[in-house]
Structure formats: C-alpha cells, structure tokens
Design a protein around this motif. Sequence first.
Motif, PDB file in Angstrom:
ATOM      1  N   GLN A  58      -9.679   5.138  -5.010  1.00 59.07           N
ATOM      2  CA  GLN A  58      -9.171   4.829  -3.675  1.00 59.07           C
ATOM      3  C   GLN A  58      -8.919   3.333  -3.515  1.00 59.07           C
ATOM      4  O   GLN A  58      -7.920   2.924  -2.925  1.00 59.07           O
ATOM      5  N   PHE A  59      -9.805   2.508  -4.067  1.00 58.61           N
ATOM      6  CA  PHE A  59      -9.613   1.062  -4.011  1.00 58.61           C
ATOM      7  C   PHE A  59      -8.326   0.657  -4.730  1.00 58.61           C
ATOM      8  O   PHE A  59      -7.527  -0.119  -4.209  1.00 58.61           O
ATOM      9  N   VAL A  60      -8.133   1.195  -5.935  1.00 63.08           N
ATOM     10  CA  VAL A  60      -6.940   0.857  -6.719  1.00 63.08           C
ATOM     11  C   VAL A  60      -5.684   1.331  -5.998  1.00 63.08           C
ATOM     12  O   VAL A  60      -4.698   0.589  -5.905  1.00 63.08           O
ATOM     13  N   ASN A  62      -5.252   1.916  -2.766  1.00 59.58           N
ATOM     14  CA  ASN A  62      -5.036   1.120  -1.561  1.00 59.58           C
ATOM     15  C   ASN A  62      -4.562  -0.293  -1.898  1.00 59.58           C
ATOM     16  O   ASN A  62      -3.739  -0.870  -1.185  1.00 59.58           O
ATOM     17  N   PHE A  63      -5.060  -0.858  -2.989  1.00 58.29           N
ATOM     18  CA  PHE A  63      -4.685  -2.219  -3.383  1.00 58.29           C
ATOM     19  C   PHE A  63      -3.223  -2.284  -3.802  1.00 58.29           C
ATOM     20  O   PHE A  63      -2.493  -3.180  -3.414  1.00 58.29           O
ATOM     21  N   PHE A  64      -2.791  -1.313  -4.618  1.00 58.13           N
ATOM     22  CA  PHE A  64      -1.421  -1.314  -5.111  1.00 58.13           C
ATOM     23  C   PHE A  64      -0.469  -0.520  -4.243  1.00 58.13           C
ATOM     24  O   PHE A  64       0.744  -0.684  -4.329  1.00 58.13           O
TER      25      PHE A  64
END
Length: 66
Positions: A58-60, A62-64
């Motif tokens: 989810q972090f990846v 949301n980041f990209f």
Amino acid sequence: MAITNPFQFLQQVRAEVSKVTWPTRKEVMVTSLMVFAMAILTAIFFFFVDWMIRTGLQFVLNFFGG
C-alpha cells in the motif's frame, strides 16, 4: 500373489495390530495440544507477514500512484 481366505486375512490383521505400540491417552493429549499450539503460532506468524506485505505494498502504490 496368493489369495488368502477371509478367515486367514483376519488372523493376519489381528497379529499385525497386536504388534502396534499404541500411544497412551496422555501422549495423545500432549501431542494434540502441541499441534494446536503450533497451528495457532503459525497462523499468527503468517497474519503478521501478510500484514507487513500489505502495508508495504500500500505504501509503494500510494507513493507511486499519486
């Protein structure tokens, strides 16, 4: 392979079953509890591994993703 009659077969089965070392009730209870405990620990472990992978993904995304 020779065919034996049912009576001889049952005698052979009884002879083989008498050779088996059966566990005591205490041994069955202890090993069953150990299996349940290991299953619970494994479930907890994979829950946290899944949670960490999901959080990281989810972090990846949301980041990209924006």
